[in-house]
Design a protein around this motif. Structure first.
Motif, PDB file in Angstrom:
ATOM      1  N   GLN A 219       0.827  -1.208   0.000  1.00  0.00           N
ATOM      2  CA  GLN A 219       0.000   0.000   0.000  1.00  0.00           C
ATOM      3  C   GLN A 219       0.860   1.257   0.000  1.00  0.00           C
ATOM      4  OE1 GLN A 219      -4.170  -1.483   2.096  1.00  0.00           O
ATOM      5  NE2 GLN A 219      -2.656  -0.511   3.374  1.00  0.00           N
ATOM      6  N   ALA A 220       1.970   1.236   0.731  1.00  0.00           N
ATOM      7  CA  ALA A 220       2.871   2.390   0.763  1.00  0.00           C
ATOM      8  C   ALA A 220       3.488   2.624  -0.612  1.00  0.00           C
ATOM      9  CB  ALA A 220       3.962   2.174   1.812  1.00  0.00           C
ATOM     10  N   MET A 221       3.839   1.549  -1.314  1.00  0.00           N
ATOM     11  CA  MET A 221       4.392   1.696  -2.659  1.00  0.00           C
ATOM     12  C   MET A 221       3.334   2.237  -3.625  1.00  0.00           C
ATOM     13  SD  MET A 221       6.809  -1.720  -2.920  1.00  0.00           S
ATOM     14  CE  MET A 221       7.619  -1.227  -4.449  1.00  0.00           C
ATOM     15  N   ALA A 222       2.090   1.817  -3.435  1.00  0.00           N
ATOM     16  CA  ALA A 222       1.003   2.333  -4.274  1.00  0.00           C
ATOM     17  C   ALA A 222       0.770   3.817  -4.009  1.00  0.00           C
ATOM     18  CB  ALA A 222      -0.274   1.541  -4.025  1.00  0.00           C
ATOM     19  N   ALA A 223       0.858   4.233  -2.752  1.00  0.00           N
ATOM     20  CA  ALA A 223       0.681   5.646  -2.420  1.00  0.00           C
ATOM     21  C   ALA A 223       1.718   6.503  -3.139  1.00  0.00           C
ATOM     22  CB  ALA A 223       0.768   5.854  -0.909  1.00  0.00           C
ATOM     23  N   SER A 377      -4.675  -3.420 -14.592  1.00  0.00           N
ATOM     24  CA  SER A 377      -4.641  -4.885 -14.720  1.00  0.00           C
ATOM     25  C   SER A 377      -4.996  -5.629 -13.437  1.00  0.00           C
ATOM     26  CB  SER A 377      -3.257  -5.323 -15.206  1.00  0.00           C
ATOM     27  OG  SER A 377      -3.005  -4.832 -16.497  1.00  0.00           O
ATOM     28  N   ALA A 378      -5.892  -5.095 -12.640  1.00  0.00           N
ATOM     29  CA  ALA A 378      -6.309  -5.785 -11.418  1.00  0.00           C
ATOM     30  C   ALA A 378      -7.561  -6.624 -11.686  1.00  0.00           C
ATOM     31  CB  ALA A 378      -6.576  -4.777 -10.300  1.00  0.00           C
ATOM     32  N   PHE A 379      -7.815  -7.584 -10.785  1.00  0.00           N
ATOM     33  CA  PHE A 379      -9.025  -8.398 -10.890  1.00  0.00           C
ATOM     34  C   PHE A 379     -10.261  -7.565 -10.554  1.00  0.00           C
ATOM     35  CE2 PHE A 379      -6.506 -12.468  -9.736  1.00  0.00           C
ATOM     36  CZ  PHE A 379      -6.303 -12.747 -11.079  1.00  0.00           C
ATOM     37  N   ILE A 414      -5.766  -8.795  -3.744  1.00  0.00           N
ATOM     38  CA  ILE A 414      -4.708  -7.939  -3.201  1.00  0.00           C
ATOM     39  C   ILE A 414      -3.450  -8.055  -4.063  1.00  0.00           C
ATOM     40  CG2 ILE A 414      -3.295  -7.452  -1.170  1.00  0.00           C
ATOM     41  CD1 ILE A 414      -5.538  -8.736   0.525  1.00  0.00           C
ATOM     42  N   ALA A 415      -3.104  -9.287  -4.464  1.00  0.00           N
ATOM     43  CA  ALA A 415      -1.935  -9.486  -5.322  1.00  0.00           C
ATOM     44  C   ALA A 415      -2.108  -8.761  -6.649  1.00  0.00           C
ATOM     45  CB  ALA A 415      -1.716 -10.981  -5.554  1.00  0.00           C
ATOM     46  N   SER A 416      -3.327  -8.770  -7.194  1.00  0.00           N
ATOM     47  CA  SER A 416      -3.559  -8.103  -8.480  1.00  0.00           C
ATOM     48  C   SER A 416      -3.398  -6.590  -8.368  1.00  0.00           C
ATOM     49  CB  SER A 416      -4.943  -8.462  -9.030  1.00  0.00           C
ATOM     50  OG  SER A 416      -5.987  -7.763  -8.378  1.00  0.00           O
ATOM     51  N   LEU A 417      -3.719  -6.009  -7.202  1.00  0.00           N
ATOM     52  CA  LEU A 417      -3.486  -4.578  -6.995  1.00  0.00           C
ATOM     53  C   LEU A 417      -1.998  -4.277  -6.933  1.00  0.00           C
ATOM     54  CD1 LEU A 417      -6.293  -3.841  -4.375  1.00  0.00           C
ATOM     55  CD2 LEU A 417      -6.137  -2.861  -6.667  1.00  0.00           C
ATOM     56  N   ASP A 418      -1.245  -5.150  -6.286  1.00  0.00           N
ATOM     57  CA  ASP A 418       0.213  -5.001  -6.212  1.00  0.00           C
ATOM     58  C   ASP A 418       0.817  -5.050  -7.620  1.00  0.00           C
ATOM     59  OD1 ASP A 418       2.519  -4.614  -4.737  1.00  0.00           O
ATOM     60  OD2 ASP A 418       2.721  -6.705  -4.099  1.00  0.00           O
ATOM     61  N   ILE A 419       0.353  -5.996  -8.419  1.00  0.00           N
ATOM     62  CA  ILE A 419       0.844  -6.154  -9.789  1.00  0.00           C
ATOM     63  C   ILE A 419       0.414  -4.978 -10.668  1.00  0.00           C
ATOM     64  CG2 ILE A 419       0.474  -7.524 -11.894  1.00  0.00           C
ATOM     65  CD1 ILE A 419       2.526  -8.738 -10.054  1.00  0.00           C
ATOM     66  N   ALA A 420      -0.816  -4.519 -10.508  1.00  0.00           N
ATOM     67  CA  ALA A 420      -1.305  -3.388 -11.318  1.00  0.00           C
ATOM     68  C   ALA A 420      -0.481  -2.139 -11.053  1.00  0.00           C
ATOM     69  CB  ALA A 420      -2.784  -3.129 -11.019  1.00  0.00           C
ATOM     70  N   ARG A 421      -0.114  -1.923  -9.786  1.00  0.00           N
ATOM     71  CA  ARG A 421       0.746  -0.781  -9.449  1.00  0.00           C
ATOM     72  C   ARG A 421       2.113  -0.929 -10.104  1.00  0.00           C
ATOM     73  NH1 ARG A 421       5.566  -1.165  -7.572  1.00  0.00           N
ATOM     74  NH2 ARG A 421       4.803  -2.842  -6.223  1.00  0.00           N
ATOM     75  N   LYS A 422       2.699  -2.117 -10.015  1.00  0.00           N
ATOM     76  CA  LYS A 422       4.014  -2.348 -10.626  1.00  0.00           C
ATOM     77  C   LYS A 422       3.967  -2.070 -12.124  1.00  0.00           C
ATOM     78  CE  LYS A 422       7.345  -6.004 -11.726  1.00  0.00           C
ATOM     79  NZ  LYS A 422       7.804  -7.373 -11.430  1.00  0.00           N
TER      80      LYS A 422
END
Length: 656
Positions: A219-223, A377-379, A414-422
């Protein structure tokens, strides 16, 4: 699997020094570990640097010399642009890029103080030509940005293959695998879907309700990526994200300014929070049946009129791609102490290409909710809440967040949000540049059919907002279909059954296409082929039946929450002769009545029902057009509306 290609731009006006830097850094990249495919290129002027930054979607970092010059016409060195100005230009244009400065050691204090205010990631001394050390630092920084802390941990845990004595019941798919009845579902979905569907009993995967590990890190990386002070992952959509913010900012009876055209979740949030809503009618484009933004003059007037409002919520961009000029609206609201929430469900990618900015947060909004699943690219159901509110009450927000969040959250979301941010930070600019090119191509090809026509901003703008600085998101393509000889329903059926094409939405005479980072040129070609074939069939244009206009908002007699929680009674929309039931006029709605499309509430709980509203609902219910009518109750074949009983009205506090 394709290996990534990453480039780093070196900017130095000394040709010999630049050549040495680029040569030394590329040599280090060849001899040291280089999983990201890093290579270096150099330019000598700021102008050339900005051109490369705009053109190269694989660029990941920039190395700027703090004394940047270019050769003038008299062959004497002439200051073209300072390093500070260039850094500002770079970070405004592509904020996701890592920026490093090369400085003289004796100037360290002055340069560092000035440049680190501009979000510079680090610096190197010009005198130290330690290219291997510089490469290691740059490589590590890019790898850090490319890291996905939650997804990596989830994958690591799955590879551990632990025996499960906990939920979920399918136990990594064991209950389905080999079953004569349901093994086909296991095979269709794939084993890793079940392997990664785990219980919150696994401590190393953290908790969404109280993140202190890899979820908090993600979440911090997404912010940082999206330009927020704080970011929270939501696994039940932007619908719930909006409700969480409402319950955080609004106590029962407190005022909220809102666009009536907001998503239905916003109106549900009004009921849940007990807020006193001030509904603002959207501008209407009558020719195409499209509802646009609230006129700026209306917004500014209502902000002045209701300085006691706690919050204002708007949708930007709209479903049809219309973007508010947010900065002056946010400024006016903040001048009265009103918090600003922007529903960016359809605009979550905007941070990663200058053609779409400023984002809501960049325009000063306190909160932005984004459907990461809609445009990145999130679910499905995976969304983000971004917070920039200087008065953010984290404890209250967390309590409301947990009130709506399942204690059995889906780790795949949650993993898909991490990947979408990346993906957004590593290749978002490149993918969005391609999407913009395809959007231009779609417009050109559709218009070339001479039967279908893409509507541009001037076509879409209702008269009431024509001078409000509204812009169009070009990834939303609205097509006028009135000349093709089909009704919109028949055209959608033909596209689906004959050409395997499913579109996003429609009005009585338009279709809307959504282009995303997943749109390909082959899809564009197939779309063009299908529309050209239909155009060549030569059907005579048909008269299309215009959808009735939604009546203007009437009066709110009671708080929506108070009206909603009354028992009420059901009153039929039609009488015994199938005529509109006149007895409904003058009653108070207890439910939200929403025709879909358009998704705009005709009635909200606590609202006065008028004759024109009853006639409008009757016309829709008698229409042959397929339409959902949320909130209508059917008793047998009779469509009914739940309204307050007279004694319930007397027991409630009436709004002034």
């Amino acid at each position: 699997m394709a290996k990534p290609s990453s480039r780093i731009l070196v900017i130095n006006d000394e040709h010999l020094v630049l050549r040495e830097f680029v040569k030394g850094l590329n040599a280090a990249a060849r001899t040291l570990d280089n999983p990201l495919g890093i290579s270096f290129l150099g330019v000598t002027t700021a102008k050339e640097a900005l051109r490369v930054i705009e053109a190269d979607g694989d660029l990941q970092a920039v190395l700027v010399d703090d004394t940047l010059y270019s050769l003038g016409s008299n062959s004497k060195k002439k200051l073209q642009m300072s390093a500070l100005e260039l850094v500002q230009r770079i970070t405004r244009f592509r904020p996701e890029l890592d920026v490093y400065i090369v400085i003289a050691q004796e100037k360290e204090d002055d340069v560092v103080d000035a440049l680190f205010a501009e979000s510079v990631d680090g610096y190197f001394y010009r005198e130290e030509r330690d290219y291997r050390g510089m490469y290691r630092i740059l490589n590590a920084q890019i790898q850090e940005r490319a890291r996905t802390p939650f997804y990596d941990q989830l994958k690591n845990y799955v590879w551990m293959a632990k025996d499960q004595w906990h939920t979920p019941g399918h136990s990594s798919g064991e209950s389905l695998r080999g079953s004569p009845w349901v093994n086909d579902f296991y095979e269709f979905m794939g084993e890793h879907v079940f392997d990664a569907d785990l219980s919150v009993s696994v401590p190393m995967l953290d908790s969404l309700m109280e993140p202190k590990g890899v979820i908090g890190e993600a979440q911090a990386m997404a912010a940082k990526a999206f330009g927020a002070r704080r970011t929270f992952f939501a696994t039940n959509g932007t619908s719930t994200a909006n409700k969480v913010i409402f319950q955080t900012l609004l106590a029962p009876g407190e005022k909220l300014l809102l666009d009536r055209n907001c998503h239905k979740s916003v109106h549900h949030g009004v009921v849940l929070s007990g807020a006193h809503p001030v509904y603002l009618d959207s501008a209407l484009n009558r020719k195409y049946g499209l509802y646009g933004p609230v006129p700026k003059k209306t917004l500014l007037r209502e902000i002045r009129k209701h300085p006691d409002a706690q919050a204002l919520i708007l949708t930007s961009c709209t479903y049809d791609g219309l973007r508010y000029d947010l900065a002056p609206i946010v400024e006016a609201a903040h001048a009265k102490g009103i918090k600003v929430i922007i529903d960016e469900a359809w605009y979550g990618f905007a941070r990663f290409h200058p053609a779409f900015r400023p984002t809501a947060l960049e325009a000063g909004a306190d909160y932005a909710t984004q459907s990461t699943h809609k445009v990145l690219s999130a679910f499905s159901q995976a969304s983000m809440i971004h917070v920039n509110d200087p008065g953010f009450r984290e404890h209250l927000f967390r309590e409301n967040f947990n009130m709506h969040t399942s204690t059995s959250h889906q780790y795949g979301l949650i993993a898909s949000l991490d990947i979408a941010r990346k993906q957004a930070v590593m290749e978002g600019y490149k993918l969005l540049s391609r999407t913009l090119e395809l959007a231009t191509e779609v417009r050109k090809l559709v218009n070339s059919t001479k039967v279908f026509r893409v509507l541009e901003l001037e076509d879409l703008l209702p008269d009431a907002v024509r001078h409000d600085g509204i812009k169009l998101d070009p990834t939303k393509v609205t097509i006028d279909i009135s000349g093709c000889g089909y009704t919109v329903e028949d055209l959608q059926k033909a596209l689906f059954e004959r050409f395997n094409i499913q579109v996003e939405k429609s009005t009585f005479n338009t279709l809307t296409l959504l282009l995303t980072i997943g749109t390909t040129r082959s899809k564009v070609s197939r779309l063009y082929d299908s529309l050209m074939r239909i155009a060549r069939e030569g059907h005579a244009p048909r008269r299309l039946v215009r959808t009735p206009e939604i009546p203007a908002f009437t009066r709110l007699r009671f708080l929506p929450r108070d009206a909603y929680y009354c028992g009420g009674e059901l009153v039929p929309v039609f009488d015994d002769r199938e005529r509109v039931n006149r007895r409904l006029a003058g009653r108070i709605a207890a439910d939200q009545i929403v025709p879909y499309p358009t998704g705009i509430p005709v009635l909200v709980p606590g609202q006065l029902i008028t004759k024109s509203i009853v006639e409008y609902l009757g016309a829709l219910l008698h229409s042959h057009k397929r339409m959902e009518m949320h909130g209508i109750v059917h008793e047998g074949y009779l469509p009914c509306i739940r309204v307050l009983k007279p004694e319930e009205e007397r027991g409630l506090q009436r709004l002034a």
